[in-house]
Design a protein around this motif. Structure first.
Motif, PDB file in Angstrom:
ATOM      1  N   GLU A 185     -41.721  91.882  -9.858  1.00  9.61           N
ATOM      2  CA  GLU A 185     -42.546  91.187 -10.849  1.00  9.61           C
ATOM      3  C   GLU A 185     -41.851  91.132 -12.208  1.00  9.61           C
ATOM      4  N   GLN A 192     -50.163  93.477  -6.442  1.00  6.89           N
ATOM      5  CA  GLN A 192     -51.300  92.987  -7.231  1.00  6.89           C
ATOM      6  C   GLN A 192     -51.372  93.700  -8.576  1.00  6.89           C
ATOM      7  N   ASN A 221     -40.459  87.688 -14.383  1.00  2.91           N
ATOM      8  CA  ASN A 221     -40.783  87.390 -15.775  1.00  2.91           C
ATOM      9  C   ASN A 221     -39.620  87.642 -16.735  1.00  2.91           C
ATOM     10  N   THR A 253     -48.482  92.625 -11.006  1.00  5.47           N
ATOM     11  CA  THR A 253     -48.734  91.357 -11.688  1.00  5.47           C
ATOM     12  C   THR A 253     -49.557  91.578 -12.953  1.00  5.47           C
TER      13      THR A 253
END
Length: 435
Positions: free
Chosen positions: A146, A112, A150, A115
């Motif tokens: 993560e 979490q 990206n 992100t």
């Protein structure tokens, strides 16, 4: 292939902090032989337009395309301790940082925060970062996953800390080294990811753990090393008590084989010329973290001393001791530090030099000069689209700039995340617009 038309800021010589602005330029990106999206051409629109007439072109009138920023040092698990009040570094670690880092043993929490962390980097125009995870392998896995999602160029590592640390963040010597090697094998060199062997700092690591870290650094010479050194006078005194025979805090790292190219040491404040010469001779580099140094009262990086002896350095946010993800806040703080530094008169860092420290200079410190931190042909296609009219005051000041230095300085002094209109990340299938 794809082309972008705007004013284009770049560094014609990647090794020098001298910028140039193509007032109406064209930046063309496309795949290289390995399929990576890289810059294929850069120059005046009038000269390149006919050559690339068939390439889809996105026009950003009134905007500036600039290299994506490179953040040389920050802490992924410290997002939620930014702005926590403390009397100094060591109380801040004890009262805020360590309690927060305990939570990263849970993969769900790590995912979490990862992100948010990656999104915040990209929102602020940071396209390459060197980051600490926590002492838990779960935090490293979550952060890399993560970043990979990206396509961010990220270098990170599991913190090593087997002593002088509370339960929940203290690791076990042998297991910490086994975990580090397993993480290197799992993540290093995957897509745009790199691993950094990460002793937190000398007091947190036993001699056995530091020795093991040095052995891993020798075994895997293309991985990075990151740690802290000479940030705070109390910390320096602590290391002196632990290693009374060592010439300096920095020399302890040399003793354990942790000084070499691709070794980045955060802070480097309380140095003498022998320390600076050791940085130069080993190829290690400094991550200058001005907002955290000011916030925690640690001291001032000596730019004049670094340049006199000659070693690489670049800028870093040092979130969460640092007070912002914004490269503009960091560059402005570096200007303050230069003016108030350890020489009698201080130094006045030029806007071009400040910008270079957070792009090409930081890339050079990482051993990635000519790969990131610039938009010359061959560089990976990471860049930002800046809007100098982002705020009323910035628009007013920028419109009156009579030189490149004045334009850059207006953005450094008055800019924040609103200045970053778009962040563009190199993708395997084409450069992708974010934000």
């Amino acid at each position: 292939m794809k082309a972008y038309r705007a004013s284009i800021l770049h560094f014609p010589d990647p090794a020098l902090p001298r910028a140039a602005l193509e007032a109406d330029g064209l930046l063309v990106v496309g795949p290289d032989a390995r399929g990576r999206q890289v810059v294929q051409a850069l120059g005046p629109y009038a000269e390149l337009a006919s050559r690339f007439a068939g390439v889809p072109t996105e026009h950003f009138p009134g905007r500036i395309i600039a290299p994506g920023f490179v953040d040389l040092h920050l802490h992924f698990p410290q997002v939620d301790v930014i702005g926590s009040p403390a009397e100094g570094l060591l109380p801040w670690l004890e009262n805020y940082t360590f309690p927060q880092e305990k939570r990263f043993s849970a993969h769900g929490h790590s995912a979490q925060v990862a992100t948010f962390f990656i999104a915040e980097l990209l929102r602020n125009g940071v396209t390459t970062a060197l980051a600490f995870a926590s002492s838990h392998p779960e935090s490293v896995d979550a952060l890399f996953a993560e970043a990979q999602k990206n396509n961010l160029r990220l270098i990170a590592g599991k913190v090593l800390m087997d002593q002088h640390a509370p339960d929940g963040v203290r690791d076990e010597t042998q297991q910490s080294l086994l975990d580090t090697e397993a993480l290197i094998r799992r993540w290093h060199g995957v897509d745009r990811l790199g691993y950094a062997i990460t002793p937190r700092f000398v007091p947190s690591c036993s001699a056995a753990q530091l020795r093991g870290a040095g052995e891993l650094a020798a075994k895997y010479p293309d991985v990075w090393i990151q740690s802290h050194v000479a940030e705070n006078k109390d910390e320096v005194a602590w290391v002196k008590g632990l290693y009374p025979e060592a010439r300096s805090y920095l020399s302890v790292y040399e003793q354990f084989g942790l000084m070499r190219p691709r070794a980045i040491y955060a802070h480097c404040i309380h140095f003498d010329d022998e320390d600076r010469a050791l940085m130069r001779s080993t190829g290690a580099a400094a991550a200058v973290s001005p907002t955290s140094n000011l916030f925690l009262g640690s001291g001032f990086f000596d730019y004049a001393g670094a340049d006199r002896v000659g070693f690489d350095y670049g800028l870093a946010s040092d979130v969460g001791g640092g007070t912002s993800f914004s490269p503009f806040h960091t560059m402005l703080a570096a200007y303050y530090v230069g003016r108030e530094g350890q020489t009698k008169t201080g130094v006045s860092l030029s806007p071009q030099h400040l910008w270079w420290q957070h792009t090409g200079g930081a890339a050079q410190a990482l051993g990635l000069g000519g790969v990131v931190g610039n938009v010359l042909p061959g560089c990976e296609a990471d860049f930002v689209v800046l809007n100098p009219q982002a705020t009323a005051l910035l628009a007013r000041r920028a419109s009156q700039a009579s030189s490149l230095d004045e334009l850059l300085f207006s953005m450094i002094v008055l800019g924040d995340d609103r200045l970053v209109e778009k962040t563009v990340i190199s993708q395997a299938g084409g450069a992708g617009l974010l934000k």
